[in-house]
Scaffold this motif. Structure first.
Motif: not given
Ligand code: ZN
Length: 262
Positions: A163-166, A175-180, A193-197
């Motif tokens: 949620d913090k990343i989102d 996008a960078k944080k989500l990839f990490a 893509y499943a890590a999107e939410n």
């Protein structure tokens, strides 16, 4: 078929009880082809109940692929948007066909998990933890597929980290944080893509549940696919969809996960 020009809005058709209403436009036959493809692949019960509109357009290959989207906050009326370049029915290439078949099943996963029986609309903007997981469509009902899925696979600390990343306002930074985040926990997800939410996570896991053989329970990614086997009605939907596919992929989950030695 001559490819449609990028940026073309092809048209919009009303759907009533899973049947397409022609609107006397010169693209009627194209709409019929797309709707036939949908109804020959996906179980019609949910389409009958919720899908009220078909929209065809194109922004060229990739970019916006389309999908099943709610038309209002009630989660009762849905539109199927399809980009005719990404869902090119005239392209017989087996990888291309499998790719859009996966996407259609993924989209059906959204209809399955976000419809009015699954999500309680709300005006809350921030999640009230006592009410469960808040999607942009409302709270996942505790006994819903998504409610149970989040309970099992997105424990509070994990959800908070995501949620913090989102909340990151700058899209590139998000996008960078989500990839990490994905990179750190990749064994928990069937695809990046499943890590999107959680909503995308359940839709992607559902697509693998339908397309892959039943996996051995080694990893959390596999656990997410196995999750669906506890519901008889979903096992039956899986069988229906698989019986509509000409050639089922072999070792689908493993092939996707090769680099991670799944
Ligand atoms: Zn999706």
């Amino acid at each position: 078929m001559v490819p449609l020009e990028v940026g073309t809005e092809v048209g919009n058709w009303q759907i009533t009880n899973a049947s397409l209403q022609l609107n006397d436009s010169y693209q009627d036959s194209l709409a019929v082809s797309y709707w036939d493809k949908m109804t020959s692949l996906l179980p019609t019960d949910l389409l009958e109940k919720y899908v009220t509109s078909l929209r065809l357009y194109t922004d060229g290959p990739q970019e916006d692929l389309g999908g099943l989207n709610q038309l209002d906050a009630s989660n009762k009326y849905w539109q199927l948007d399809l980009d005719t370049a990404d869902f090119n029915l005239y392209n017989q290439d087996s990888v291309f066909v499998l790719d859009y078949t996966h996407t259609l099943i993924h989209e059906f996963g959204h209809l399955l998990t976000l419809n009015a029986t699954q999500i309680e609309p709300t005006k809350d903007i921030r999640q009230d933890d006592t009410k469960g997981y808040l999607t942009s469509e409302g709270y996942a009902i505790q006994s819903s597929y998504l409610g149970k899925f989040v309970d099992q696979f997105w424990p509070a600390d994990f959800l908070l980290e995501w949620d913090k990343i989102d909340q990151t306002k700058n899209e590139d930074r998000r996008a960078k944080k989500l990839f990490a985040f994905y990179d750190e926990y990749s064994s928990r997800f069937v695809t990046e893509y499943a890590a999107e939410n959680p909503e995308e996570d359940i839709a992607e896991s559902w697509a693998f549940f339908v397309l892959a053989e039943k996996p051995a329970p080694h990893h959390d990614g596999a656990q997410k696919v196995l999750f669906f086997y506890q519901f008889d009605e979903l096992v039956s939907l899986r069988e229906q969809i698989r019986s509509n596919i000409d050639t089922l992929p072999v070792s689908y989950l493993e092939v996707y996960k090769t680099e991670k030695a799944f």
